[in-house]
Design an enzyme around this catalytic site. Structure first.
Site, PDB file in Angstrom:
ATOM      1  CD  GLU A   1       5.302  -3.825   0.007  1.00 10.06           C
ATOM      2  OE1 GLU A   1       5.845  -3.902   1.126  1.00 10.06           O
ATOM      3  OE2 GLU A   1       4.079  -3.940  -0.168  1.00 10.06           O
TER       4      GLU A   1
ATOM      5  CD1 TRP B   1      -5.709  13.907   9.498  1.00  5.98           C
ATOM      6  CD2 TRP B   1      -3.758  13.097   8.768  1.00  5.98           C
ATOM      7  NE1 TRP B   1      -5.865  13.603   8.167  1.00  5.98           N
ATOM      8  CE2 TRP B   1      -4.677  13.106   7.695  1.00  5.98           C
ATOM      9  CE3 TRP B   1      -2.477  12.616   8.545  1.00  5.98           C
ATOM     10  CZ2 TRP B   1      -4.341  12.665   6.427  1.00  5.98           C
ATOM     11  CZ3 TRP B   1      -2.136  12.181   7.293  1.00  5.98           C
ATOM     12  CH2 TRP B   1      -3.069  12.204   6.231  1.00  5.98           C
TER      13      TRP B   1
ATOM     14  CB  THR C   1       2.679  -7.818   1.624  1.00  4.41           C
ATOM     15  OG1 THR C   1       1.514  -8.146   0.859  1.00  4.41           O
ATOM     16  CG2 THR C   1       3.662  -7.086   0.744  1.00  4.41           C
TER      17      THR C   1
ATOM     18  CE  LYS D   1      -7.806  10.409   6.952  1.00  5.93           C
ATOM     19  NZ  LYS D   1      -7.810   8.929   7.082  1.00  5.93           N
TER      20      LYS D   1
END
Ligand code: ADP
Length: 544
Positions: free
Chosen positions: A333, A447, A185, A442
């Site tokens: 992944e 959100w 990654t 936030k």
């Protein structure tokens, strides 16, 4: 009672052997690093892979040993994709755009014994050479005539290396769970982490990508993966191409809109894949060609993944080339394809606006991938298209542990992997990424999705790229700051942008400020580097 069907292991070798038998004449076209177009066939690729496997054996590469590559999309890289895993060794594709320290870390962590590199990366490796310890040989992926002057020691020439070898190889009967490829990654925090794909996971992922509700790659396609083979196996497309025998067009080192356009047109590509920035380059080049109509090109589908595809980008691509955009989601992944956006039968009669609302979702998981969203306590949330939570996935091509990090438990009790993305799932299973959990803003206990705001801002005709980051706010905790890279030759103002957003977003989402920059920072995989933006603007304060 057990079934009585044959227990054939799922091996990359079987994909290669199938192609050698049935797709001998299937074409592989490469924009060569040395210049010009190189043409070969799957038959030739498989014979040269056998030669390469012999050469690797002579260089002491045994089963389980790691061979790294730092290479563009090319037929030689394709040969490495086959020879290394099929002989039971481990292929590690390194993203050359990573920081030098990360490259050094990956070479050491994967215990690479040989590094194959394209000519382009020789200067980079020369700078790193005295810090590299385990690599015994550097193989430069070219012929004798193009071998460079270099300060690197222990170099070999790819074509000379394989030339004397036999073009048949007695490929080993491997267990299907044998490790095949390791991709790291690009890790925004800490060291890169390794996802170790097996032969089995690679073959299952490949079957899935070819299915019609996924990328739907078939023998009748010509596929142009612009997504690099050094990043999550170019989304598995090299294997899908070899399995189906479709014509494969590889752009090499030339990452310009002009090269993409010429390959698309001259090679009559039907599917092309890449991150959003690639398509911006293609569109900018196409738009610079006066008075041309590109709607009769063969291209049918553009696959966009890696970052959210904005409606304006989808619309531009579809209109300019009379093609369909498929929005896809995935991560290192997940091998990487975790969802692809295809309409269902019931969507045939949707209006254009409804179709676009559907298209910007990241899509449905193909059979094999299970998804759920959970709250911070791990409790599953409603699949109603409204509730959003942490996206969790499991399936036979999803990671269960990082390479050499067995102590790190990355699955929940039911075996789901936490993607770090926040999303909704609707009743039909369409998943929408709201944000990466670390990017969401936030504000006052609610959100704000940075992706949604960016998508709307990108619709303003003077905006080339847009990024929204959260800035600390004494009253609201965080508020959005919109950062814009204008289209060259334009100079939009804050008032222009805010006027454009007005009415298209909830009032309380309105960015507290809009800033303009000359260059947008990108990650090694072509996404906007928000970590850098957060660093640049860490002391920024809203004035009111
Ligand atoms: P890197 O961070 O190295 O680029 P990945 O390619 O594994 O690594 O990135 C995966 C992440 O990219 C996902 O977790 C998600 O946040 C983001 N991503 C991938 N596809 C999309 C998409 N279609 N829309 C929004 N975000 C996406």
């Amino acid at each position: 009672m057990l079934g009585l069907m044959q227990d054939q292991p799922l091996l990359i070798t079987t994909i290669m052997n199938y192609a050698a038998l049935y797709h001998r004449e299937g074409e592989v076209v490469t924009k060569a690093v040395e210049g010009g177009l190189h043409r070969t066939t799957y038959g030739e690729v498989s014979r040269r892979s056998a030669k390469l496997a012999h050469a690797l054996t002579k260089l002491g590469i045994n089963q389980g040993d790691c061979v790294s590559t730092m290479a563009w999309n090319s037929y030689r890289h394709l040969e490495l994709y086959l020879a290394v895993p099929c002989k039971g060794s481990l292929l590690n594709t390194i993203n050359p755009r990573l920081f030098p320290d990360q490259i050094l870390y990956i070479l050491a962590h994967s215990e690479a014994k040989i590094l194959f590199l394209d000519l382009t990366f020789v200067p980079l490796l020369e700078k790193l050479a005295d810090k590299i310890t385990g690599v015994e040989k550097f193989v430069i992926m070219t012929d004798r005539a193009h071998m460079p002057e270099t300060t690197l020691d222990n170099i070999l020439c790819y074509e000379e290396l394989i030339a004397p070898e036999e073009d048949q190889y007695d490929w080993p009967d491997l267990d299907e769970n044998t490790a095949a490829i390791i991709c790291y990654t690009s890790g925004t925090t800490g060291e890169p982490k390794g996802a170790l794909y097996s032969h089995r996971s690679t073959v299952l992922h490949c079957f899935s990508t070819c299915s019609k509700d996924s990328l739907g790659i078939s023998n009748r396609d010509t596929i142009l993966p612009i997504v690099p083979m050094f990043h999550v196996n170019a989304w598995g497309t090299p294997f899908a191409a070899i399995m189906t025998g479709c014509k494969l067009v590889l752009p090499g080192a030339d990452m310009t809109g002009e090269n993409f356009f010429n390959l698309l047109k001259n090679e009559e590509c039907t599917i092309s894949l890449g991150v959003p920035t690639i398509w911006l380059a293609l569109l900018q080049y196409a738009n610079s060609l006066d008075g041309n109509d590109f709607t009769d090109l063969a291209i049918e589908s553009f696959v966009i993944g890696g970052s959210a595809a904005a409606p304006s980008l989808i619309e531009d691509l579809e209109k300019t080339f009379d093609a369909t955009v498929l929005h896809a989601w995935g991560m290192t992944e997940t091998s990487p394809l975790g969802s692809v956006n295809r309409p269902m039968a019931k969507h045939a009669s949707l209006s254009e606006a409804e179709k676009m609302a559907l298209k910007i979702k990241q899509g449905r998981p193909p059979f094999g991938i299970e998804m759920k969203i959970v709250d911070d306590d791990g409790i599953e949330m409603a699949r109603d298209g409204v509730a959003f939570g942490r996206l969790m996935v499991r399936g036979p091509w999803v990671i269960k542990a990082y390479f050499k990090q067995p102590e790190l438990n990355i699955l929940d009790d039911d075996g789901y992997f936490d993607t770090g993305d926040v999303s909704t799932l609707d009743t039909d299973g369409y998943m929408t990424i709201v944000d990466r959990s670390k990017d969401v803003i936030k504000s006052g206990g609610e959100w704000i999705s940075s992706i949604d705001l960016e998508n709307v801002a990108l619709g303003q005709p003077q905006v080339a790229e847009a990024a929204v980051i959260g800035i600390a706010h004494p009253k609201w905790q965080e508020r959005p700051l919109l950062i814009i890279l204008p289209i060259p030759g334009t100079s939009p103002t804050k008032a222009d942008i805010l006027a454009y957003l007005d009415g298209k977003i909830a009032k309380w989402w309105t960015p507290d400020d809009v800033l303009f920059i000359d260059e947008m920072p990108h990650t090694a995989t072509g996404k906007i580097q928000k970590r850098d933006l957060r660093e640049i603007y860490k002391d920024y304060k809203f004035t009111d």
